[in-house]
Write a protein that holds these residues in place. Structure first.
Motif, PDB file in Angstrom:
ATOM      1  N   ALA A  99       0.840  -1.205   0.000  1.00 50.15           N
ATOM      2  CA  ALA A  99       0.000   0.000   0.000  1.00 50.15           C
ATOM      3  C   ALA A  99       0.869   1.247   0.000  1.00 50.15           C
ATOM      4  O   ALA A  99       2.027   1.217   0.425  1.00 50.15           O
ATOM      5  CB  ALA A  99      -0.911   0.008   1.229  1.00 50.15           C
ATOM      6  N   PRO A 100       0.329   2.387  -0.464  1.00 52.40           N
ATOM      7  CA  PRO A 100       1.062   3.657  -0.386  1.00 52.40           C
ATOM      8  C   PRO A 100       1.019   4.223   1.032  1.00 52.40           C
ATOM      9  O   PRO A 100       0.286   3.719   1.894  1.00 52.40           O
ATOM     10  CB  PRO A 100       0.298   4.557  -1.362  1.00 52.40           C
ATOM     11  CG  PRO A 100      -1.091   4.013  -1.364  1.00 52.40           C
ATOM     12  CD  PRO A 100      -0.962   2.525  -1.172  1.00 52.40           C
ATOM     13  N   VAL A 101       1.808   5.286   1.240  1.00 53.82           N
ATOM     14  CA  VAL A 101       1.924   5.903   2.564  1.00 53.82           C
ATOM     15  C   VAL A 101       1.495   7.363   2.503  1.00 53.82           C
ATOM     16  O   VAL A 101       1.784   8.076   1.540  1.00 53.82           O
ATOM     17  CB  VAL A 101       3.382   5.815   3.089  1.00 53.82           C
ATOM     18  CG1 VAL A 101       3.526   6.551   4.412  1.00 53.82           C
ATOM     19  CG2 VAL A 101       3.808   4.368   3.254  1.00 53.82           C
ATOM     20  N   ALA A 102       0.806   7.807   3.562  1.00 52.57           N
ATOM     21  CA  ALA A 102       0.528   9.225   3.772  1.00 52.57           C
ATOM     22  C   ALA A 102       1.028   9.576   5.170  1.00 52.57           C
ATOM     23  O   ALA A 102       1.105   8.714   6.051  1.00 52.57           O
ATOM     24  CB  ALA A 102      -0.963   9.524   3.645  1.00 52.57           C
ATOM     25  N   ILE A 103       1.369  10.847   5.368  1.00 49.24           N
ATOM     26  CA  ILE A 103       1.944  11.285   6.638  1.00 49.24           C
ATOM     27  C   ILE A 103       1.145  12.464   7.165  1.00 49.24           C
ATOM     28  O   ILE A 103       0.865  13.424   6.425  1.00 49.24           O
ATOM     29  CB  ILE A 103       3.418  11.700   6.467  1.00 49.24           C
ATOM     30  CG1 ILE A 103       4.231  10.559   5.837  1.00 49.24           C
ATOM     31  CG2 ILE A 103       4.031  12.109   7.802  1.00 49.24           C
ATOM     32  CD1 ILE A 103       5.592  10.989   5.348  1.00 49.24           C
ATOM     33  N   ILE A 137      -0.133  14.725   4.318  1.00 46.49           N
ATOM     34  CA  ILE A 137       0.726  14.761   3.139  1.00 46.49           C
ATOM     35  C   ILE A 137       0.555  13.433   2.412  1.00 46.49           C
ATOM     36  O   ILE A 137       0.973  12.375   2.895  1.00 46.49           O
ATOM     37  CB  ILE A 137       2.203  14.957   3.533  1.00 46.49           C
ATOM     38  CG1 ILE A 137       2.351  16.237   4.361  1.00 46.49           C
ATOM     39  CG2 ILE A 137       3.099  15.000   2.295  1.00 46.49           C
ATOM     40  CD1 ILE A 137       3.695  16.374   5.031  1.00 46.49           C
ATOM     41  N   GLY A 138      -0.089  13.461   1.268  1.00 44.74           N
ATOM     42  CA  GLY A 138      -0.371  12.248   0.520  1.00 44.74           C
ATOM     43  C   GLY A 138      -1.822  12.210   0.073  1.00 44.74           C
ATOM     44  O   GLY A 138      -2.680  12.903   0.630  1.00 44.74           O
ATOM     45  N   ASP A 139      -2.114  11.368  -0.903  1.00 43.81           N
ATOM     46  CA  ASP A 139      -3.448  11.290  -1.483  1.00 43.81           C
ATOM     47  C   ASP A 139      -4.291  10.246  -0.751  1.00 43.81           C
ATOM     48  O   ASP A 139      -3.961   9.063  -0.735  1.00 43.81           O
ATOM     49  CB  ASP A 139      -3.334  10.922  -2.961  1.00 43.81           C
ATOM     50  CG  ASP A 139      -4.700  10.847  -3.641  1.00 43.81           C
ATOM     51  OD1 ASP A 139      -5.663  11.424  -3.095  1.00 43.81           O
ATOM     52  OD2 ASP A 139      -4.780  10.206  -4.702  1.00 43.81           O
ATOM     53  N   VAL A 140      -5.378  10.688  -0.125  1.00 45.84           N
ATOM     54  CA  VAL A 140      -6.279   9.764   0.569  1.00 45.84           C
ATOM     55  C   VAL A 140      -7.701   9.838   0.028  1.00 45.84           C
ATOM     56  O   VAL A 140      -8.568   9.069   0.458  1.00 45.84           O
ATOM     57  CB  VAL A 140      -6.287  10.045   2.095  1.00 45.84           C
ATOM     58  CG1 VAL A 140      -4.914   9.834   2.691  1.00 45.84           C
ATOM     59  CG2 VAL A 140      -6.802  11.458   2.403  1.00 45.84           C
ATOM     60  N   GLU A 141      -7.962  10.734  -0.900  1.00 47.90           N
ATOM     61  CA  GLU A 141      -9.326  10.930  -1.393  1.00 47.90           C
ATOM     62  C   GLU A 141      -9.847   9.664  -2.080  1.00 47.90           C
ATOM     63  O   GLU A 141      -9.201   9.086  -2.955  1.00 47.90           O
ATOM     64  CB  GLU A 141      -9.383  12.096  -2.369  1.00 47.90           C
ATOM     65  CG  GLU A 141     -10.798  12.437  -2.808  1.00 47.90           C
ATOM     66  CD  GLU A 141     -10.875  13.702  -3.639  1.00 47.90           C
ATOM     67  OE1 GLU A 141     -11.990  14.050  -4.070  1.00 47.90           O
ATOM     68  OE2 GLU A 141      -9.815  14.325  -3.861  1.00 47.90           O
ATOM     69  N   GLY A 142     -11.023   9.228  -1.642  1.00 49.42           N
ATOM     70  CA  GLY A 142     -11.669   8.060  -2.216  1.00 49.42           C
ATOM     71  C   GLY A 142     -11.082   6.734  -1.766  1.00 49.42           C
ATOM     72  O   GLY A 142     -11.540   5.679  -2.215  1.00 49.42           O
ATOM     73  N   ARG A 186     -10.627  15.033   4.071  1.00 47.46           N
ATOM     74  CA  ARG A 186      -9.825  14.943   2.844  1.00 47.46           C
ATOM     75  C   ARG A 186     -10.334  13.853   1.905  1.00 47.46           C
ATOM     76  O   ARG A 186      -9.685  13.510   0.928  1.00 47.46           O
ATOM     77  CB  ARG A 186      -8.352  14.686   3.190  1.00 47.46           C
ATOM     78  CG  ARG A 186      -7.683  15.793   3.981  1.00 47.46           C
ATOM     79  CD  ARG A 186      -7.632  17.091   3.181  1.00 47.46           C
ATOM     80  NE  ARG A 186      -6.968  18.154   3.935  1.00 47.46           N
ATOM     81  CZ  ARG A 186      -7.592  19.026   4.722  1.00 47.46           C
ATOM     82  NH1 ARG A 186      -8.925  18.955   4.844  1.00 47.46           N
ATOM     83  NH2 ARG A 186      -6.922  19.953   5.361  1.00 47.46           N
ATOM     84  N   GLY A 187     -11.506  13.288   2.211  1.00 49.24           N
ATOM     85  CA  GLY A 187     -12.160  12.370   1.294  1.00 49.24           C
ATOM     86  C   GLY A 187     -11.913  10.900   1.526  1.00 49.24           C
ATOM     87  O   GLY A 187     -12.295  10.065   0.695  1.00 49.24           O
ATOM     88  N   ALA A 188     -11.299  10.525   2.657  1.00 52.07           N
ATOM     89  CA  ALA A 188     -11.094   9.105   2.959  1.00 52.07           C
ATOM     90  C   ALA A 188     -12.428   8.425   3.244  1.00 52.07           C
ATOM     91  O   ALA A 188     -13.385   9.062   3.709  1.00 52.07           O
ATOM     92  CB  ALA A 188     -10.159   8.951   4.154  1.00 52.07           C
ATOM     93  N   GLN A 189     -12.496   7.125   2.977  1.00 46.85           N
ATOM     94  CA  GLN A 189     -13.719   6.357   3.184  1.00 46.85           C
ATOM     95  C   GLN A 189     -13.672   5.654   4.550  1.00 46.85           C
ATOM     96  O   GLN A 189     -13.816   6.292   5.561  1.00 46.85           O
ATOM     97  CB  GLN A 189     -13.888   5.347   2.038  1.00 46.85           C
ATOM     98  CG  GLN A 189     -13.943   5.990   0.663  1.00 46.85           C
ATOM     99  CD  GLN A 189     -15.124   6.944   0.518  1.00 46.85           C
ATOM    100  OE1 GLN A 189     -16.262   6.580   0.799  1.00 46.85           O
ATOM    101  NE2 GLN A 189     -14.857   8.164   0.067  1.00 46.85           N
TER     102      GLN A 189
END
Length: 332
Positions: free
Chosen positions: A193-197, A215-220, A246-249
């Motif tokens: 998986a990718p990482v966000a901070i 910092i990082g893409d979490v939308e959807g 920020r659009g996280a589910q």
């Protein structure tokens, strides 16, 4: 679990301090050996008295005592146990401390303060510990505060396997701050998986922190927040709220240790967090009734490490290759 993972002729004895009874019993169940007999008394003036209930002369002793919800009392009791086993002629004494609460006191980052983790390390060794076993220290360099061997275990593999088992899909691993990023990347690598901070601010020593930005893409996407421990739940709740903005589910959390009390558990129940997974490194009565908190056991991992010590095998193999028996026992 059969005791065949131990040598047929072994002199291992596992004992429990007052905060480690449940954890030690799970270890003994995995190994197929009885828990050592012991007693702890607290006198009316607050004094502690510990007593070993069986012969330990020339035995390889392991004493389980997390330093967690009542750290000052639990730490003092641990010192008394180390002294008691040494005076009872045990061949070696290993202090198993699944959660080392004073690990947070690892540096002198402001004037006129104590480096508490170093003081604790010295006391544990002076009291009689020949070896120390811990899990997910707040900072791994704390091992350098000890002169005796330290076995530093990690909850990462059992947490990762549990996330895989619940089929959590299309998610990003989120570190709650820059300091935990390296560990978050380890989770992400294991899970593909990718990482966000998150960028957070803590104004004082009041255990309250606020997530300011991600910092990082979490939308959807779904989000897996990972951290080593939580006391107040404030960072987790604040970050979950920000991720939603920020659009996280779906949002779940993976912790190595959970020290939340009633108010913190209530925050989790009322938050955007769907599920919080942690280990039983702390026998925490406050989380047991929560509908959102799932506890998995790290005791089989520690038991496997004890068996490898007994067999003179390498413990470092556990970092990358945890036996399937450990996972099956951890998720029961």
């Amino acid at each position: 679990m059969s005791s065949t993972i131990l040598p047929q002729q072994n002199d291992i004895k596992i004992f429990a301090g007052s905060s480690g009874t449940h954890f030690a019993r799970n270890m003994c169940e995995y190994l197929g050996i009885p828990l050592g007999a012991s007693e702890v008394f607290t006198f009316s003036d607050g004094n502690l008295f510990v007593k070993i209930g069986e012969n330990v002369r020339s035995k390889e002793v392991f004493l389980v005592q997390p330093i967690a919800l009542n750290p000052n009392i639990e730490f003092t009791e641990l010192l008394f146990w180390m002294d008691a086993f040494e005076r009872s002629s045990a061949s070696s004494v290993t202090a198993i401390i699944p959660y080392f609460g004073y690990a947070k006191g690892d540096k002198k980052d402001e004037p006129r303060v104590s480096i508490r983790a170093r003081v604790c390390a010295e006391c544990i060794e002076l009291a009689g510990a020949d070896r120390i076993m811990m899990m997910d220290l707040h900072t791994p360099q704390i091992q350098g505060f000890f002169k005796r061997p330290v076995d530093h275990l990690y909850a990462l593999q059992i947490l990762v396997e549990y996330v895989k088992a619940i089929e959590f899909r299309d998610f990003v691993v989120v570190s709650p701050d820059s300091g935990f990023t390296k560990n978050a990347r380890k989770f992400a690598n294991c899970l593909g998986a990718p990482v966000a901070i998150a960028d957070k601010m803590r104004a004082a020593h009041d255990e309250q922190a606020e997530a300011l930005e991600v910092i990082g893409d979490v939308e959807g996407k779904n989000a897996l927040i990972v951290d080593d421990f939580s006391i107040s739940g404030g960072t987790l709740v604040s970050l979950a709220r920000l991720l939603k903005q920020r659009g996280a589910q779906r949002i779940i959390v993976g912790l190595s240790h959970i020290l939340m009390r009633e108010e913190a558990v209530r925050k989790i129940e009322e938050s955007d967090i769907e599920l919080l997974i942690s280990t039983d490194s702390v026998d925490n009565p406050y989380v047991k009734a929560s509908s959102k908190i799932r506890i998995i056991s790290a005791a089989p991992l520690f038991a496997e490490a004890v068996a490898r010590i007994s067999r003179k095998d390498s413990i470092s193999q556990l970092f990358d290759d945890v036996p399937s028996n450990v996972f099956r026992a951890a998720f029961l």
